[in-house]
Scaffold this motif. Structure first.
Motif, PDB file in Angstrom:
ATOM      1  N   HIS A 187      12.761  -0.140  -4.892  1.00 53.29           N
ATOM      2  CA  HIS A 187      12.538  -0.394  -6.319  1.00 53.29           C
ATOM      3  C   HIS A 187      11.044  -0.467  -6.621  1.00 53.29           C
ATOM      4  O   HIS A 187      10.558   0.116  -7.606  1.00 53.29           O
ATOM      5  N   SER A 188      10.282  -1.168  -5.766  1.00 51.92           N
ATOM      6  CA  SER A 188       8.844  -1.318  -6.003  1.00 51.92           C
ATOM      7  C   SER A 188       8.120   0.020  -5.875  1.00 51.92           C
ATOM      8  O   SER A 188       7.038   0.205  -6.427  1.00 51.92           O
ATOM      9  N   GLN A 189       8.726   0.974  -5.157  1.00 51.99           N
ATOM     10  CA  GLN A 189       8.127   2.297  -4.992  1.00 51.99           C
ATOM     11  C   GLN A 189       8.511   3.245  -6.123  1.00 51.99           C
ATOM     12  O   GLN A 189       8.075   4.395  -6.151  1.00 51.99           O
ATOM     13  N   GLY A 190       9.348   2.774  -7.041  1.00 48.10           N
ATOM     14  CA  GLY A 190       9.746   3.606  -8.171  1.00 48.10           C
ATOM     15  C   GLY A 190      10.765   4.669  -7.819  1.00 48.10           C
ATOM     16  O   GLY A 190      10.862   5.687  -8.502  1.00 48.10           O
ATOM     17  N   LEU A 191      11.555   4.441  -6.757  1.00 43.95           N
ATOM     18  CA  LEU A 191      12.487   5.457  -6.298  1.00 43.95           C
ATOM     19  C   LEU A 191      13.867   5.358  -6.944  1.00 43.95           C
ATOM     20  O   LEU A 191      14.664   6.296  -6.849  1.00 43.95           O
ATOM     21  N   LEU A 225       0.842  -1.195   0.000  1.00 47.52           N
ATOM     22  CA  LEU A 225       0.000   0.000   0.000  1.00 47.52           C
ATOM     23  C   LEU A 225       0.878   1.246   0.000  1.00 47.52           C
ATOM     24  O   LEU A 225       0.650   2.170  -0.770  1.00 47.52           O
ATOM     25  N   ALA A 226       1.901   1.239   0.877  1.00 49.09           N
ATOM     26  CA  ALA A 226       2.827   2.381   0.904  1.00 49.09           C
ATOM     27  C   ALA A 226       3.514   2.523  -0.434  1.00 49.09           C
ATOM     28  O   ALA A 226       3.705   3.624  -0.947  1.00 49.09           O
ATOM     29  N   SER A 227       3.887   1.376  -1.024  1.00 50.44           N
ATOM     30  CA  SER A 227       4.555   1.417  -2.322  1.00 50.44           C
ATOM     31  C   SER A 227       3.658   2.050  -3.364  1.00 50.44           C
ATOM     32  O   SER A 227       4.093   2.865  -4.173  1.00 50.44           O
TER      33      SER A 227
END
Length: 442
Positions: free
Chosen positions: A106-110, A12-14
């Motif tokens: 990585h999963s957060q697109g950072l 969810l945070a991601s």
């Protein structure tokens, strides 16, 4: 015992962060300026030795390349503050953080993918360290700058007073833990010592992090790969159940783990060892300078972990350099990564009794013994090379570690819980996590 489920929280945070970063993730198409200063965040205590080491590395990099680096040390709520900057599309250029944070970031697109062709020193990197920076699809999103593995610290003076040998297997380990608890090793005539220091808090998954050294040595696992990048839960296998039972007995039956361990992170656990309340501690090399000063180098020793039912596998981990999305100086990012893992950068990072950024070198041309002749560092280096194991490269390791920590903590906190029941419930939660991440075996 009712425990909140972790399922979905990490993702969810991601999703929230990724949403804010999409359509130019965190400004990924920023206009380039090779003279722009680089903002570097390092996960360490502000004003502490870790920050000193980062500043020293940055200064050496600036002198070597001319690039300017602004160092910011953050320890508390590091990930939260990073996500706040992501929502502002204003990420730092470089992050130095735990290797296990790769999947989450990585999963957060950072992160931006690292082109190893632009990192010349990557050809000298230790293969297992380089692999730890790869995402589940094999792409490079992290670059190791420091490695470490666990070894066993023992109060040498206590061991010699009680005429004990260095433990070679788990039976020896348990016997020493009991002797340190019941044999008055400090000679004060009181029952105020315990055999094993163990940080078993649920915060940041400490209980799982610590227990992994025992789980893997028993042949157990949190999750196991079935092929083609797919995984299945593994906490109900015989090996895993036996490992949990054995470790739980240390606390519940033998009572050789320090009181309050289930509420402790590493800082208070460290204090039990240096204050003479515990006699053994499974930990990485980063505490050697501290214990040398507070306890005294002559009072304790560093030995390899004793062999478990399967082998002596221990947790390998370390720090990685992450090149963040949205930087206006990608050339500078690459240059810093290249310098940090070069022989010069590694030796710079290892210098000093305190305030160093590199525990064990990840550059194959650097011999730890040449920079640090203290043989204890060689013990750690051998543990990493021969027995070290990183957490698996899955999209997001954090929920796996947190969920298993919740269960291990609960079993240690409540000795009346049924092991099989709790581990069965844990496997169900792990199955849901693997399914959410798209890596569940059919």
């Amino acid at each position: 015992m009712q425990r909140s489920r972790w399922i979905g929280a990490g993702f969810l945070a991601s999703a929230l962060v990724l949403t804010s970063c999409t359509s130019g993730p965190a400004g990924v198409d920023a206009k380039q300026n090779s003279k722009a200063p680089l903002e570097l965040w390092t996960r360490t205590t502000p004003g502490g030795p870790g920050e000193q080491g980062a500043l020293k590395l940055a200064a050496a990099f600036e002198k070597d390349t001319g690039y300017k680096v602004e160092v910011t040390a953050i320890f508390d709520d590091f990930e939260t503050k990073l996500q706040q900057r992501a929502t502002q599309k204003n990420l730092p250029d470089i992050v130095m953080n735990d290797v296990t944070q790769l999947g989450a970031m990585h999963s957060q697109g950072l992160l931006r993918e690292i082109d190893l062709d632009k990192i010349k020193s990557s050809k000298q990197a230790i293969a297992r360290g380089l692999d730890s920076g790869k995402s589940v699809d094999g792409k490079q999103f992290g670059l190791p700058y420091s490695a470490q593995a666990s070894a066993l610290l023992i109060r040498k003076d206590w061991r010699e007073k009680l005429k004990l040998d260095v433990p070679q297997n788990w039976d020896d380990f348990a016997a020493m833990a009991e002797a340190f608890t019941t044999g008055d090793p400090d000679g004060d005539g009181k029952k105020n010592t315990f055999g094993l220091a163990a940080p078993l808090s649920t915060k940041r998954g400490y209980a799982s992090w610590y227990f992994s050294n025992f789980l893997w040595a028993a042949g157990g696992d949190f999750i196991t790969e079935t092929g083609d990048g797919k995984y299945k839960p593994a906490m109900t296998t015989k090996e895993s159940v036996d490992a949990v039972r054995w470790f739980r007995d240390l606390g519940c039956k033998d009572k050789v783990i320090q009181p309050g361990a289930v509420t402790m992170e590493t800082p208070p656990t460290n204090e039990t060892f240096e204050a003479g309340r515990t006699g053994m501690f499974v930990v990485g090399p980063y505490l050697l300078p501290r214990f040398d000063e507070t306890l005294g180098k002559d009072k304790y020793e560093v030995v390899p972990m004793p062999k478990g039912p399967k082998d002596a596998t221990v947790l390998a981990e370390g720090g990685s350099i992450y090149l963040m999305a949205g930087s206006e100086n990608r050339v500078g990012q690459d240059a810093f990564a290249d310098f940090a893992i070069s022989a010069e950068g590694q030796k710079t990072g290892m210098q000093g009794e305190i305030g160093f950024t590199v525990q064990l070198p990840v550059n194959k041309t650097v011999d730890v013994s040449e920079v640090r002749p203290d043989p204890r560092w060689a013990t750690y280096a051998k543990a990493y090379q021969t027995s070290g194991r990183y957490a698996p490269s899955i999209p997001n390791w954090t929920p796996v570690r947190q969920t298993t920590a919740d269960t291990v903590n609960a079993l240690m906190a409540d000795c009346g819980l049924n092991v099989e029941t709790e581990l069965g419930e844990l496997d169900k939660q792990l199955a849901d996590i693997l399914k959410e991440q798209g890596i569940a075996a059919s």
